[in-house]
Design an enzyme around this catalytic site. Structure first.
Site, mmCIF file in Angstrom:
data_model
loop_
_atom_site.group_PDB
_atom_site.id
_atom_site.type_symbol
_atom_site.label_atom_id
_atom_site.label_comp_id
_atom_site.label_asym_id
_atom_site.label_seq_id
_atom_site.Cartn_x
_atom_site.Cartn_y
_atom_site.Cartn_z
ATOM 1 N N PHE A 143 49.672 38.537 9.002
ATOM 2 C CA PHE A 143 49.441 39.440 10.116
ATOM 3 C C PHE A 143 48.423 38.879 11.099
ATOM 4 O O PHE A 143 48.210 39.440 12.127
ATOM 5 C CB PHE A 143 48.965 40.804 9.611
ATOM 6 C CG PHE A 143 49.920 41.407 8.606
ATOM 7 C CD1 PHE A 143 51.291 41.374 8.830
ATOM 8 C CD2 PHE A 143 49.452 41.975 7.462
ATOM 9 C CE1 PHE A 143 52.166 41.920 7.905
ATOM 10 C CE2 PHE A 143 50.326 42.531 6.534
ATOM 11 C CZ PHE A 143 51.670 42.502 6.760
ATOM 12 N N TRP B 194 50.643 45.868 15.471
ATOM 13 C CA TRP B 194 49.689 44.803 15.169
ATOM 14 C C TRP B 194 49.976 44.197 13.795
ATOM 15 O O TRP B 194 49.823 42.991 13.594
ATOM 16 C CB TRP B 194 48.260 45.351 15.191
ATOM 17 C CG TRP B 194 47.244 44.339 14.743
ATOM 18 C CD1 TRP B 194 46.689 43.338 15.488
ATOM 19 C CD2 TRP B 194 46.684 44.205 13.433
ATOM 20 N NE1 TRP B 194 45.813 42.600 14.725
ATOM 21 C CE2 TRP B 194 45.788 43.109 13.459
ATOM 22 C CE3 TRP B 194 46.839 44.909 12.240
ATOM 23 C CZ2 TRP B 194 45.064 42.708 12.344
ATOM 24 C CZ3 TRP B 194 46.116 44.502 11.125
ATOM 25 C CH2 TRP B 194 45.246 43.416 11.183
ATOM 26 N N HIS B 195 50.409 45.027 12.849
ATOM 27 C CA HIS B 195 50.647 44.528 11.498
ATOM 28 C C HIS B 195 51.839 43.583 11.423
ATOM 29 O O HIS B 195 51.903 42.758 10.498
ATOM 30 C CB HIS B 195 50.854 45.694 10.530
ATOM 31 C CG HIS B 195 49.579 46.317 10.064
ATOM 32 N ND1 HIS B 195 48.920 47.293 10.778
ATOM 33 C CD2 HIS B 195 48.819 46.094 8.962
ATOM 34 C CE1 HIS B 195 47.827 47.643 10.135
ATOM 35 N NE2 HIS B 195 47.737 46.935 9.026
ATOM 36 N N GLY B 196 52.786 43.705 12.320
ATOM 37 C CA GLY B 196 53.937 42.816 12.251
ATOM 38 C C GLY B 196 54.865 42.995 13.425
ATOM 39 O O GLY B 196 54.985 44.093 13.981
#
Length: 457
Positions: free
Chosen positions: A457, A322-324
């Site tokens: 993000f 999810w962060h990247g």
């Protein structure tokens, strides 16, 4: 429109506060539509081309929410969930997925990179939280205006905090300036905004000078000395904290100015004595989202030790993704999943650690894994790790002053929320914060304005 920009602080925010106060006094029924309109203006300022996406996302999900209680087939919720994730995936992960496919022999897909709409991860997760709770019978239905404000409220639409509907919807109906503590709320909101700006411009942004050149050199294949590696790693450890916690303080302060209390997102995370404790203190609203909507859904700790450890690993790996859209983010999340699983096994075996040793191990693990989070590739991360372990030239010129100040503030002081709410109102305090705000404005005018790290993000 950055929070740390003149156009926001000296134009948009004063105009928004004046319009909001006028609506509150003369036409209370127009207050919520006004906040929705202001939020859309704020979002469109970044890139007006993505405003239709936000509008469509709100409209479609609101129609789904209206129809969901009457759905007898059971297909509407999974289709809506898949649709939200598909939109997120198309904008955020399409290029990443084509790169993964190209690793398979015989496949050569062209890379497709779509511009990433700001805040898409955050407003998509808000939709998912509400629809999930609505399907489970835990949430009521809401009108379009209130739902749109829940999704698009400008202090938190771009980078959180992730707010549950139950924490904010009832506040929309209040008359914020008719409360007996309205003046105190406004004062504390201005203080939080000022503290957040100070953390960003005096600590977060200066640390980028310590961090970015080293990671860029590593990405270019250059050797990183031991001094540079530790400077960049420790610098990023505190840069991301002051950047993101500073944004959160600003968001909480701005929301208070409009009569809304948002949940805290940080609680002195670098004082954590275990990895579980760290995730209870770092990006707290994301941690509880992952816990309540992924970890528990996968079985949590109710179906045996193996399921619990597997659920932790899967949850944190997905949290990393999810962060990247990159394998380094996946590896970062997976490493935290392994660490949390190891903690479960340690506690099940009756293991105990002195607080100081627990803190040292947790801090070391978190600091070392930040390298994966920041590095643009595994090769760049490896270059940094070689430097950290002394497998590269020792080097000289470790820049430590800003890092030392940042470490002291992050470790010793209370959260901005706690500090601001403990301070008694008085004129000298107001004058001190007014002076600090002026100094921040001078600093903003003197330097380049950096975007917030979590905007990507």
């Amino acid at each position: 429109m950055l929070f740390n920009s003149f156009v926001f602080l000296l134009a948009f925010l004063p105009a928004a506060l004046l319009l909001h106060a006028a609506a509150e006094r003369y036409r209370p029924q127009a207050r919520l539509p006004l906040l929705v309109g202001l939020s859309f203006v704020f979002y469109a300022w970044w890139d007006w081309r993505f405003l239709p996406l936000l509008l469509a996302s709100i409209g479609v999900n609101w129609l789904v929410a209206r129809a969901l209680p009457r759905d007898r087939t059971g297909w509407l919720f999974p289709v809506a969930l898949a649709g939200n994730l598909a939109v997120l995936g198309a904008f955020k992960y399409l290029g990443f997925l084509t790169d993964l496919a190209d690793m398979i022999p015989g496949i050569d897909l062209p890379r497709i990179d779509l511009a990433l709409p700001l805040g898409i991860s955050f407003f998509t997760f808000h939709h998912i939280m509400y629809l999930t709770d609505l399907r489970a019978g835990r949430a009521p239905g809401f009108g379009l205006t209130r739902y749109a404000l829940y999704i698009a409220f400008f202090p938190q639409v771009l980078a959180g905090p992730l707010v549950r509907w139950s924490e904010i919807m009832h506040q929309f109906e209040e008359r914020p300036y008719a409360r007996p503590d309205a003046a105190e709320r406004i004062g504390r909101g201005l203080m939080l905004l000022t503290v957040g700006l100070a953390k960003k411009v005096f600590l977060g942004d200066p640390l980028s000078v310590y961090v970015n050149p080293v990671f860029q050199a590593a990405a270019a294949g250059k050797a990183v000395t031991m001094a540079e590696a530790w400077q960049a790693t420790l610098g990023f450890t505190f840069q991301i904290y002051f950047d993101f916690s500073g944004y959160t303080d600003m968001a909480l302060g701005l929301a208070l100015l409009f009569g809304i209390v948002l949940p805290q997102n940080f609680d002195v995370p670098y004082r954590a004595t275990s990895l579980r404790d760290f995730w209870r203190r770092w990006h707290m609203t994301l941690s509880r989202f992952l816990r309540d909507y992924l970890y528990i859904a996968m079985g949590g700790n109710r179906r045996g030790l193996a399921i619990q450890v597997g659920a932790l690993f899967a949850t944190m790996t997905l949290g990393g993704l999810w962060h990247g859209a990159g394998l380094t983010f996946v590896a970062w999340g997976a490493a935290h999943g392994v660490g949390l699983g190891a903690g479960v096994l340690w506690r099940r075996a009756g293991g105990r650690l002195p607080h100081l040793l627990g803190w040292a191990l947790t801090a070391g693990f978190v600091i070392l894994t930040w390298v994966l989070f920041r590095a643009s590739s595994f090769e760049a991360a490896l270059a940094i790790y070689k430097g950290l372990l002394g497998l590269a030239p020792t080097g000289a010129g470790f820049k430590w002053r800003t890092i030392a100040i940042a470490a002291a503030v992050a470790m010793i002081g209370p959260t901005a929320w706690a500090a601001v709410h403990r301070l008694p109102p008085n004129r000298w305090l107001a004058a001190a914060f007014a002076l600090l705000f002026v100094v921040v404005l001078l600093k903003i005018g003197d330097d380049a304005n950096y975007e917030f790290i979590y905007f990507q993000f």
